[in-house]
Design an enzyme around this catalytic site. Structure first.
Site, PDB file in Angstrom:
ATOM      1  N   ARG A  22       0.855  -1.183   0.000  1.00 37.67           N
ATOM      2  CA  ARG A  22       0.000   0.000   0.000  1.00 37.67           C
ATOM      3  C   ARG A  22       0.890   1.232   0.000  1.00 37.67           C
ATOM      4  O   ARG A  22       1.963   1.253   0.629  1.00 37.67           O
ATOM      5  CB  ARG A  22      -0.916   0.007   1.234  1.00 37.67           C
ATOM      6  CG  ARG A  22      -1.730  -1.258   1.430  1.00 37.67           C
ATOM      7  CD  ARG A  22      -2.761  -1.461   0.352  1.00 37.67           C
ATOM      8  NE  ARG A  22      -3.892  -0.545   0.498  1.00 37.67           N
ATOM      9  CZ  ARG A  22      -4.779  -0.332  -0.466  1.00 37.67           C
ATOM     10  NH1 ARG A  22      -4.645  -0.922  -1.625  1.00 37.67           N
ATOM     11  NH2 ARG A  22      -5.791   0.493  -0.265  1.00 37.67           N
ATOM     12  N   HIS A  26       0.098   1.002  -9.780  1.00 41.26           N
ATOM     13  CA  HIS A  26      -0.727   0.140  -8.916  1.00 41.26           C
ATOM     14  C   HIS A  26      -1.310  -1.010  -9.735  1.00 41.26           C
ATOM     15  O   HIS A  26      -2.513  -1.301  -9.699  1.00 41.26           O
ATOM     16  CB  HIS A  26      -1.847   0.942  -8.250  1.00 41.26           C
ATOM     17  CG  HIS A  26      -2.337   0.314  -6.970  1.00 41.26           C
ATOM     18  ND1 HIS A  26      -2.754   1.054  -5.897  1.00 41.26           N
ATOM     19  CD2 HIS A  26      -2.468  -0.983  -6.597  1.00 41.26           C
ATOM     20  CE1 HIS A  26      -3.128   0.243  -4.911  1.00 41.26           C
ATOM     21  NE2 HIS A  26      -2.962  -1.000  -5.332  1.00 41.26           N
TER      22      HIS A  26
END
Length: 316
Positions: A231, A279
């Site tokens: 993350r 991502h």
């Protein structure tokens, strides 16, 4: 006798194509993108990703929440989160994609990809030293489903693998470290740091300059390497740049960032020793996830236990 109607599913997935998800989930349930009234008793399940706080309040018959992606921090950021079970994503293709990403980036750093690309731009024909994999230690922070799968793939290639988790969870072939007392020893034994931690209050900002300074720099690669596919809020981007500039880090591969999309003004885009992906290490695909979600919803309706539940106390 006609079977009772199944409760509806509220679908709200920011950043994904909602129609694709809706098509897959509609095979077993009526799916709505918005509730029809402030208090909607017809909705029994929710599939959500990165939606606004308060979305799930006013659903008195909600039985479970399914996260549309691997992280669940977006749910815990909601002060009005209902007290119902939360199911995290576990799918073979998601695990496979993450393992592929980790292996790809580890091998690229190990086999001097940054150096060769720089040499190609200069048209330089130079063969640098290449250490064998068994002299390189990869440390994985986070030994959940994704971390253990990545460890197995790296072990199969001959790398030495360390693992760190809150509990010191053992894994076959992995040298395990646990808790705060084991973190420094883990870092000191690691040449390539792979971050796959969940985002919790305890892990937010954990990858800072002080932590990176504890990695083993005197190693066969000529410096420490960071790979973050967990993350974005686990790391401090300014500290990563500082670590690259002052020699604490040799190189970095980053798939996640504090702000996404990564702002065009960020120096991470242009730093010659940073590899950026958007991502994309392990994107959620409803083709692989929707069937399992529908099966779990039906099981819950029958009174059977749900699988892959999030531990609310731990935050993942």
């Amino acid at each position: 006798m006609q079977a009772p109607a199944k409760g509806r599913v509220l679908l709200s997935v920011a950043g994904f194509d909602p129609q694709h998800w809706r098509d897959m989930l509609s095979a077993g349930r009526e799916v709505v993108l918005e509730r029809e009234r402030p208090v909607d008793s017809s909705i029994h399940y929710a599939v959500v990703w990165n939606r606004h706080p308060g979305l799930l309040s006013g659903l008195p018959n909600l039985k479970a929440i399914f996260s549309g992606g691997a992280g669940v921090d977006h749910l815990f950021a909601d002060p009005e989160l209902p007290d119902v079970p939360i199911v995290r994503v576990v799918a073979d293709n998601l695990t496979q994609h993450m393992s592929e990403y980790v292996v790809w980036r580890v091998l690229d750093h190990h086999r001097q990809g940054f150096l060769y690309r720089a040499q190609q731009r200069r048209k330089a024909w130079i063969e640098p030293p290449q250490p064998p994999a068994d002299r390189v230690s990869v440390g994985i922070m986070g030994l959940g489903e994704l971390g253990r799968a990545a460890a197995r793939a790296l072990l199969a290639l001959g790398f030495r693998v360390n693992g760190w988790s809150r509990s010191g969870t053992p894994a076959d072939g992995v040298t395990a470290y646990g808790g705060g007392e084991g973190l420094d020893a883990f870092l000191a034994a690691t040449d390539i740091l792979v971050v796959l931690l969940p985002l919790t209050p305890a892990t937010k900002g954990i990858i800072d300059h002080a932590l990176l300074s504890k990695l083993r720099r005197d190693n066969p690669l000529g410096g420490a390497v960071l790979i973050n596919a967990g993350r974005g809020l686990l790391h401090n981007g300014a500290d990563i740049l500082r670590a690259l500039d002052d020699g604490v880090l040799k190189e970095a591969s980053l798939d996640v960032f504090e702000t996404e999309p990564l702002p065009e003004t960020s120096r991470l885009w242009t730093h010659e020793r940073v590899f950026v992906t958007p991502h994309a290490a392990a994107a959620s695909d409803p083709v692989h996830l929707a069937k399992s979600m529908l099966e779990q919803m039906d099981a819950r309706d029958r009174g059977e236990p749900l699988r892959n539940l999030v531990d609310r106390k731990a935050g993942y």
